[in-house]
Motif scaffolding. Structure first.
Motif, short mmCIF file in Angstrom:
data_model
loop_
_atom_site.label_atom_id
_atom_site.label_comp_id
_atom_site.label_asym_id
_atom_site.label_seq_id
_atom_site.Cartn_x
_atom_site.Cartn_y
_atom_site.Cartn_z
N ALA A 1 0.84 -1.20 0.00
CA ALA A 1 0.00 0.00 0.00
C ALA A 1 0.87 1.25 0.00
CB ALA A 1 -0.92 -0.01 1.22
N GLU A 2 2.00 1.18 0.71
CA GLU A 2 2.93 2.31 0.75
C GLU A 2 3.63 2.49 -0.59
OE1 GLU A 2 5.25 5.42 2.10
OE2 GLU A 2 3.50 4.49 3.02
N ASN A 3 4.00 1.37 -1.21
CA ASN A 3 4.70 1.43 -2.50
C ASN A 3 4.33 0.20 -3.33
OD1 ASN A 3 6.39 1.69 -4.68
ND2 ASN A 3 8.30 1.46 -3.54
N PRO A 4 3.33 0.32 -4.21
CA PRO A 4 2.88 -0.83 -5.00
C PRO A 4 3.94 -1.41 -5.92
CG PRO A 4 1.26 0.96 -5.06
CD PRO A 4 2.50 1.52 -4.46
N ALA A 5 5.03 -0.66 -6.13
CA ALA A 5 6.08 -1.14 -7.04
C ALA A 5 7.08 -2.07 -6.35
CB ALA A 5 6.82 0.06 -7.65
N ARG A 6 6.93 -2.29 -5.06
CA ARG A 6 7.85 -3.19 -4.37
C ARG A 6 7.79 -4.58 -5.01
NH1 ARG A 6 9.62 -1.11 0.63
NH2 ARG A 6 8.27 0.54 1.48
N THR A 7 8.93 -5.21 -5.14
CA THR A 7 8.99 -6.54 -5.73
C THR A 7 8.73 -7.60 -4.66
OG1 THR A 7 11.36 -6.81 -5.30
CG2 THR A 7 10.72 -5.71 -7.36
N ALA A 8 8.47 -8.81 -5.13
CA ALA A 8 8.29 -9.93 -4.19
C ALA A 8 9.55 -10.14 -3.37
CB ALA A 8 7.93 -11.19 -4.97
N GLN A 9 10.71 -9.93 -4.00
CA GLN A 9 11.98 -10.10 -3.28
C GLN A 9 12.12 -9.03 -2.20
OE1 GLN A 9 14.07 -12.82 -4.25
NE2 GLN A 9 14.81 -12.39 -2.20
N ASP A 10 11.66 -7.80 -2.48
CA ASP A 10 11.67 -6.74 -1.47
C ASP A 10 10.81 -7.14 -0.27
OD1 ASP A 10 13.26 -5.13 -3.06
OD2 ASP A 10 11.58 -4.02 -3.92
N CYS A 11 9.63 -7.67 -0.57
CA CYS A 11 8.70 -8.08 0.50
C CYS A 11 9.30 -9.21 1.32
CB CYS A 11 7.36 -8.51 -0.10
SG CYS A 11 6.46 -7.17 -0.93
N LEU A 12 9.96 -10.15 0.66
CA LEU A 12 10.58 -11.27 1.37
C LEU A 12 11.71 -10.76 2.27
CD1 LEU A 12 10.54 -14.34 1.69
CD2 LEU A 12 12.28 -14.48 -0.09
N ALA A 13 12.46 -9.78 1.78
CA ALA A 13 13.54 -9.21 2.58
C ALA A 13 12.98 -8.53 3.83
CB ALA A 13 14.35 -8.22 1.75
N ALA A 14 11.85 -7.83 3.67
CA ALA A 14 11.22 -7.17 4.81
C ALA A 14 10.74 -8.20 5.83
CB ALA A 14 10.07 -6.30 4.33
N LEU A 15 10.15 -9.28 5.35
CA LEU A 15 9.69 -10.35 6.25
C LEU A 15 10.87 -10.95 7.00
CD1 LEU A 15 7.12 -12.07 3.86
CD2 LEU A 15 6.57 -10.98 6.04
N THR A 16 12.00 -11.10 6.32
CA THR A 16 13.18 -11.67 6.95
C THR A 16 13.70 -10.75 8.05
OG1 THR A 16 13.79 -12.78 4.89
CG2 THR A 16 15.51 -12.53 6.54
N ARG A 17 13.68 -9.44 7.79
CA ARG A 17 14.14 -8.49 8.81
C ARG A 17 13.26 -8.53 10.05
NH1 ARG A 17 15.01 -5.21 4.21
NH2 ARG A 17 13.01 -4.15 4.51
N VAL A 18 11.96 -8.73 9.83
CA VAL A 18 11.02 -8.69 10.96
C VAL A 18 10.95 -10.02 11.69
CG1 VAL A 18 8.59 -8.41 11.60
CG2 VAL A 18 9.63 -6.86 9.94
N PHE A 19 10.88 -11.13 10.94
CA PHE A 19 10.61 -12.43 11.56
C PHE A 19 11.83 -13.35 11.60
CE2 PHE A 19 6.54 -11.04 9.70
CZ PHE A 19 5.77 -11.01 10.85
N GLY A 20 12.94 -12.90 11.06
CA GLY A 20 14.09 -13.78 10.93
C GLY A 20 14.93 -13.92 12.17
N ASP A 21 14.59 -13.23 13.23
CA ASP A 21 15.36 -13.36 14.45
C ASP A 21 14.43 -13.63 15.62
OD1 ASP A 21 15.77 -9.83 15.27
OD2 ASP A 21 14.11 -10.95 14.41
N THR A 22 14.99 -14.16 16.67
CA THR A 22 14.19 -14.45 17.87
C THR A 22 14.56 -13.45 18.95
OG1 THR A 22 15.88 -16.05 18.59
CG2 THR A 22 14.02 -16.90 17.33
N GLU A 23 13.59 -12.72 19.44
CA GLU A 23 13.84 -11.68 20.43
C GLU A 23 12.99 -11.95 21.66
OE1 GLU A 23 12.61 -8.68 17.65
OE2 GLU A 23 14.60 -7.79 17.66
N SER A 24 13.51 -11.61 22.82
CA SER A 24 12.76 -11.80 24.06
C SER A 24 11.66 -10.75 24.16
CB SER A 24 13.71 -11.66 25.25
OG SER A 24 14.15 -10.31 25.37
N PRO A 25 10.63 -11.01 24.97
CA PRO A 25 9.59 -10.00 25.17
C PRO A 25 10.14 -8.67 25.67
CG PRO A 25 8.85 -12.13 25.98
CD PRO A 25 10.30 -12.28 25.62
#
Length: 333
Positions: A212-236
């Motif tokens: 919604a912010e940038n419809p031109a983002r590629t699938a690879q961009d989206c995957l990279a964003a998911l990796t940054r958010v969910f790719g690590d384990t953090e304590s509460p």
């Protein structure tokens, strides 16, 4: 069956089936406010919508709703499920093309590779008369070879403890990264649609927000964003600190900061670091104290805070985008 119901219902209502969605599995006791809140949260990236009617389906023991969008269905953004009362609601839409249209396009592609229609027909056991009819179908789509190689992704929702049928992020990421490489020959829009097809929950909301912010983002961009958010384990505790110290970065649009902050807040709730009923007030505080606000928006948010009213995520995002549009119009004068 459900697609036929959607098409018939749209025909009876005099609307285009290409702009219609059929939402199934809505509990009979779900009131209008709950229905519209759930639809708004899931469908806002697709534009405005109208609920044209509801009907009880005995085979589902639940209600179905006909939704009309203000534009044709965007296959890259349409959710397959909507989180709602009583569990996820299924979303039905008219497929991109029928089987006969698809076969016609397959023939078109193979002919471009130097094969004759007759040889293709013989290989598939089709009569020449039917082949000639299929040849009249226009509009080329992604190569047939790529479609044959298409495999649905697993399901990832962003939960720390995946529900039955869902993958852990590591498992999902390994398969998805491989498939994005395999799908190099298909259109970027189709790659995004296939990526969204495997997402649920917080992960789906994140990618919807990015597109919604940038419809031109590629699938690879989206995957990279998911990796940054969910790719690590953090304590509460770590997540709570991140939420309380999150601030708008230099060169970062305010709407992008609000989206980034929302992902942190949702992760913190998932891990028990924050109470869900505290999110609106915490979001408002962070935007007021950690973002660069122009006069009118800053004044409006402070007035809301004074009366104890904190905007929801969608309300905040709407206010921010209106402010950005207003600021852009001033810059263009």
């Amino acid at each position: 069956m459900a697609v036929a119901m959607l098409q018939d219902w749209c025909r009876w209502m005099g609307v285009s089936a290409r702009r219609g969605l059929l939402v199934l599995g809505i509990p009979e006791d779900c009131d209008e406010a709950e229905l519209h809140a759930s639809l708004e949260a899931a469908l806002w990236p697709m534009g405005r919508f109208t609920v044209l009617g509801k009907v009880f389906r005995e085979e589902d023991n639940a209600t179905a709703a006909l939704v009309e969008l203000d534009r044709e269905v965007d296959y890259a953004l349409v959710p397959r499920e909507i989180p709602g009362t009583g569990g996820p609601w299924s979303v039905v839409f008219v497929p991109r093309c029928s089987g006969e249209e698809f076969l016609g396009r397959v023939f078109r592609f193979l002919e471009q590779q130097g094969q004759t229609v007759e040889s293709v027909a013989g290989a598939l056991g089709l009569g020449l008369r039917r082949v000639c009819w299929l040849r009249s179908v226009g509009q080329a789509v992604q190569p047939w070879v790529e479609t044959v190689r298409y495999q649905r992704l697993g399901v990832f929702s962003g939960r720390d403890r995946p529900f039955p049928g869902e993958d852990s992020f590591e498992t999902w990421l390994d398969h998805t990264a491989d498939m994005l490489h395999v799908w190099q020959g298909v259109s970027e829009r189709e790659r995004r649609r296939r990526l969204l097809e495997g997402l649920r929950g917080t992960a789906l909301q994140l990618v919807h927000g990015l597109l919604a912010e940038n419809p031109a983002r590629t699938a690879q961009d989206c995957l990279a964003a998911l990796t940054r958010v969910f790719g690590d384990t953090e304590s509460p505790a770590t997540l709570r600190v991140k939420c309380l110290t999150a601030q708008q970065q230099s060169g970062e649009r305010l709407s992008a900061f609000v989206l980034r902050l929302e992902v942190l807040l949702q992760k913190a709730v998932e891990k028990g670091a924050l109470a869900r009923d505290s999110l609106d007030h915490l979001r408002l505080r962070q935007v007021l104290t950690r973002a660069n606000l122009i006069g009118p928006l800053d004044e409006a948010l402070r007035k809301l805070r004074l009366v104890g009213r904190a905007p929801t995520f969608l309300e905040m995002l709407g206010l921010v985008r209106e402010s950005e549009a207003w600021e852009a119009s001033l810059a263009g004068e």
